[in-house]
Design a protein around this motif. Structure first.
Motif, PDB file in Angstrom:
ATOM      1  N   GLY A  46       5.823  80.349  76.802  1.00 38.38           N
ATOM      2  CA  GLY A  46       5.623  79.167  77.627  1.00 38.38           C
ATOM      3  C   GLY A  46       4.264  79.064  78.296  1.00 38.38           C
ATOM      4  N   ILE A  47       3.345  79.989  77.982  1.00 35.65           N
ATOM      5  CA  ILE A  47       2.018  80.010  78.597  1.00 35.65           C
ATOM      6  C   ILE A  47       0.965  79.703  77.533  1.00 35.65           C
ATOM      7  CG2 ILE A  47       0.330  81.467  79.812  1.00 35.65           C
ATOM      8  CD1 ILE A  47       2.797  80.811  81.490  1.00 35.65           C
ATOM      9  N   VAL A  48       0.063  78.738  77.828  1.00 37.91           N
ATOM     10  CA  VAL A  48      -1.027  78.409  76.916  1.00 37.91           C
ATOM     11  C   VAL A  48      -2.039  79.549  76.970  1.00 37.91           C
ATOM     12  CG1 VAL A  48      -2.851  76.767  76.349  1.00 37.91           C
ATOM     13  CG2 VAL A  48      -0.686  75.935  77.277  1.00 37.91           C
ATOM     14  N   GLN A  49      -2.337  80.113  75.800  1.00 33.76           N
ATOM     15  CA  GLN A  49      -3.282  81.224  75.695  1.00 33.76           C
ATOM     16  C   GLN A  49      -4.690  80.687  75.453  1.00 33.76           C
ATOM     17  OE1 GLN A  49      -2.078  84.464  76.150  1.00 33.76           O
ATOM     18  NE2 GLN A  49      -0.266  83.267  76.685  1.00 33.76           N
ATOM     19  N   PRO A  50      -5.710  81.434  75.867  1.00 33.26           N
ATOM     20  CA  PRO A  50      -7.091  80.955  75.701  1.00 33.26           C
ATOM     21  C   PRO A  50      -7.639  81.094  74.280  1.00 33.26           C
ATOM     22  CG  PRO A  50      -7.064  83.004  76.935  1.00 33.26           C
ATOM     23  CD  PRO A  50      -5.635  82.621  76.701  1.00 33.26           C
ATOM     24  N   ALA A  51      -6.766  81.274  73.291  1.00 32.16           N
ATOM     25  CA  ALA A  51      -7.208  81.468  71.909  1.00 32.16           C
ATOM     26  C   ALA A  51      -7.546  80.160  71.197  1.00 32.16           C
ATOM     27  CB  ALA A  51      -6.143  82.220  71.122  1.00 32.16           C
ATOM     28  N   ARG A  52      -6.856  79.067  71.507  1.00 33.83           N
ATOM     29  CA  ARG A  52      -7.047  77.794  70.801  1.00 33.83           C
ATOM     30  C   ARG A  52      -7.015  76.645  71.797  1.00 33.83           C
ATOM     31  NH1 ARG A  52      -6.957  77.723  65.182  1.00 33.83           N
ATOM     32  NH2 ARG A  52      -8.176  75.911  65.720  1.00 33.83           N
ATOM     33  N   GLY A  53      -7.470  75.474  71.336  1.00 32.28           N
ATOM     34  CA  GLY A  53      -7.489  74.323  72.227  1.00 32.28           C
ATOM     35  C   GLY A  53      -7.592  73.010  71.483  1.00 32.28           C
ATOM     36  N   VAL A  54      -7.987  71.985  72.205  1.00 28.44           N
ATOM     37  CA  VAL A  54      -8.101  70.624  71.691  1.00 28.44           C
ATOM     38  C   VAL A  54      -9.482  70.450  71.050  1.00 28.44           C
ATOM     39  CG1 VAL A  54      -8.033  68.196  72.354  1.00 28.44           C
ATOM     40  CG2 VAL A  54      -6.544  69.826  73.492  1.00 28.44           C
ATOM     41  N   TYR A  91     -17.962  72.282  65.194  1.00 27.64           N
ATOM     42  CA  TYR A  91     -16.572  72.206  65.660  1.00 27.64           C
ATOM     43  C   TYR A  91     -16.361  73.110  66.872  1.00 27.64           C
ATOM     44  CZ  TYR A  91     -11.491  72.401  65.689  1.00 27.64           C
ATOM     45  OH  TYR A  91     -10.178  72.332  66.066  1.00 27.64           O
ATOM     46  N   TYR A  92     -15.891  72.505  67.952  1.00 22.55           N
ATOM     47  CA  TYR A  92     -15.617  73.219  69.196  1.00 22.55           C
ATOM     48  C   TYR A  92     -14.211  72.871  69.663  1.00 22.55           C
ATOM     49  CZ  TYR A  92     -20.510  74.526  69.716  1.00 22.55           C
ATOM     50  OH  TYR A  92     -21.745  75.091  69.521  1.00 22.55           O
ATOM     51  N   GLU A  93     -13.653  73.702  70.506  1.00 25.00           N
ATOM     52  CA  GLU A  93     -12.351  73.411  71.098  1.00 25.00           C
ATOM     53  C   GLU A  93     -12.433  73.531  72.615  1.00 25.00           C
ATOM     54  OE1 GLU A  93      -9.375  75.878  69.272  1.00 25.00           O
ATOM     55  OE2 GLU A  93      -9.526  74.803  67.365  1.00 25.00           O
ATOM     56  N   ILE A  94     -11.728  72.623  73.288  1.00 23.62           N
ATOM     57  CA  ILE A  94     -11.593  72.682  74.745  1.00 23.62           C
ATOM     58  C   ILE A  94     -10.331  73.488  75.002  1.00 23.62           C
ATOM     59  CG2 ILE A  94     -11.336  71.356  76.867  1.00 23.62           C
ATOM     60  CD1 ILE A  94     -12.511  68.957  75.247  1.00 23.62           C
ATOM     61  N   LYS A  95     -10.488  74.659  75.600  1.00 19.19           N
ATOM     62  CA  LYS A  95      -9.355  75.561  75.764  1.00 19.19           C
ATOM     63  C   LYS A  95      -9.317  76.119  77.170  1.00 19.19           C
ATOM     64  CE  LYS A  95     -11.638  79.655  74.041  1.00 19.19           C
ATOM     65  NZ  LYS A  95     -11.060  80.968  74.028  1.00 19.19           N
ATOM     66  N   PRO A  96      -8.187  76.711  77.558  1.00 17.04           N
ATOM     67  CA  PRO A  96      -8.125  77.308  78.894  1.00 17.04           C
ATOM     68  C   PRO A  96      -9.016  78.547  78.956  1.00 17.04           C
ATOM     69  CG  PRO A  96      -6.103  77.775  77.694  1.00 17.04           C
ATOM     70  CD  PRO A  96      -6.923  76.852  76.830  1.00 17.04           C
ATOM     71  N   SER A  97      -9.647  78.775  80.100  1.00 13.53           N
ATOM     72  CA  SER A  97     -10.483  79.961  80.255  1.00 13.53           C
ATOM     73  C   SER A  97      -9.646  81.211  80.504  1.00 13.53           C
ATOM     74  CB  SER A  97     -11.496  79.760  81.384  1.00 13.53           C
ATOM     75  OG  SER A  97     -10.826  79.460  82.584  1.00 13.53           O
ATOM     76  N   LYS A  98      -8.383  81.013  80.875  1.00 12.47           N
ATOM     77  CA  LYS A  98      -7.434  82.120  81.055  1.00 12.47           C
ATOM     78  C   LYS A  98      -6.038  81.567  80.798  1.00 12.47           C
ATOM     79  CE  LYS A  98      -7.153  81.290  85.988  1.00 12.47           C
ATOM     80  NZ  LYS A  98      -7.425  81.752  87.308  1.00 12.47           N
ATOM     81  N   PRO A  99      -5.048  82.431  80.545  1.00  7.71           N
ATOM     82  CA  PRO A  99      -3.692  81.928  80.304  1.00  7.71           C
ATOM     83  C   PRO A  99      -3.190  81.072  81.469  1.00  7.71           C
ATOM     84  CG  PRO A  99      -3.828  84.253  79.734  1.00  7.71           C
ATOM     85  CD  PRO A  99      -5.116  83.897  80.428  1.00  7.71           C
ATOM     86  N   MET A 100      -2.480  79.981  81.140  1.00  4.10           N
ATOM     87  CA  MET A 100      -1.936  79.091  82.180  1.00  4.10           C
ATOM     88  C   MET A 100      -0.753  78.322  81.622  1.00  4.10           C
ATOM     89  SD  MET A 100      -4.872  76.065  82.296  1.00  4.10           S
ATOM     90  CE  MET A 100      -6.184  77.173  82.692  1.00  4.10           C
ATOM     91  N   SER A 101       0.009  77.717  82.513  1.00  2.00           N
ATOM     92  CA  SER A 101       1.155  76.915  82.086  1.00  2.00           C
ATOM     93  C   SER A 101       0.666  75.693  81.313  1.00  2.00           C
ATOM     94  CB  SER A 101       1.975  76.470  83.297  1.00  2.00           C
ATOM     95  OG  SER A 101       1.251  75.514  84.044  1.00  2.00           O
ATOM     96  N   GLU A 102       1.537  75.186  80.465  1.00  2.00           N
ATOM     97  CA  GLU A 102       1.182  74.000  79.686  1.00  2.00           C
ATOM     98  C   GLU A 102       0.946  72.800  80.596  1.00  2.00           C
ATOM     99  OE1 GLU A 102       2.599  71.815  75.557  1.00  2.00           O
ATOM    100  OE2 GLU A 102       3.837  73.391  76.414  1.00  2.00           O
TER     101      GLU A 102
END
Length: 127
Positions: A46-54, A91-102
């Motif tokens: 349930g936590i968004v990981q900083p591995a991938r993004g939009v 190609y770049y992705e906007i991702k969390p800098s650390k794990p966080m809730s969705e």
């Protein structure tokens, strides 16, 4: 408000409000929404990981050609970062800098600031 040009740093924080500003443009397609599509995020327990993004891209002309327009990303809030992914150098992705809730990730995505759209121009020839 100040207009800054940064020669050596790619990104920097504007400390009094927590916004991250860029001196190199990133773009999002014709519609500047940042709602993640299925499979774009890495979610664990349930936590968004900083591995991938939009996804985003540095090639506005490519986005204009493929999607009919491009919006420059002008600033992202603290807690997000833009990172190059994959083999395409644009190609770049906007991702969390650390794990966080969705829900927190989606809230931060909703705070991303966009500039005016770049849209295709049709050339008119006069005979």
């Amino acid at each position: 408000m100040y207009n800054l040009t940064v020669d050596t740093a790619h990104t920097f924080y504007v400390r009094n409000n927590g916004w991250l500003a860029h001196n190199s443009p990133y773009f999002r397609g014709k519609s500047p929404t940042l709602i993640p599509k299925p499979g774009e995020l890495k979610i664990k327990d349930g936590i968004v990981q900083p591995a991938r993004g939009v996804p985003s891209n540095t090639d506005s002309s490519r986005l204009v050609e493929l999607l009919g327009g491009a919006h420059p990303i002008e600033a992202i809030p603290e807690g997000l970062e833009i990172v190059r992914q994959g083999g395409d150098p644009g190609y770049y992705e906007i991702k969390p800098s650390k794990p966080m809730s969705e829900s927190k990730f989606n809230k931060l995505l909703s705070e991303v600031k966009f500039g005016e759209a770049i849209i295709p121009c049709k050339q008119i020839m006069y005979l």
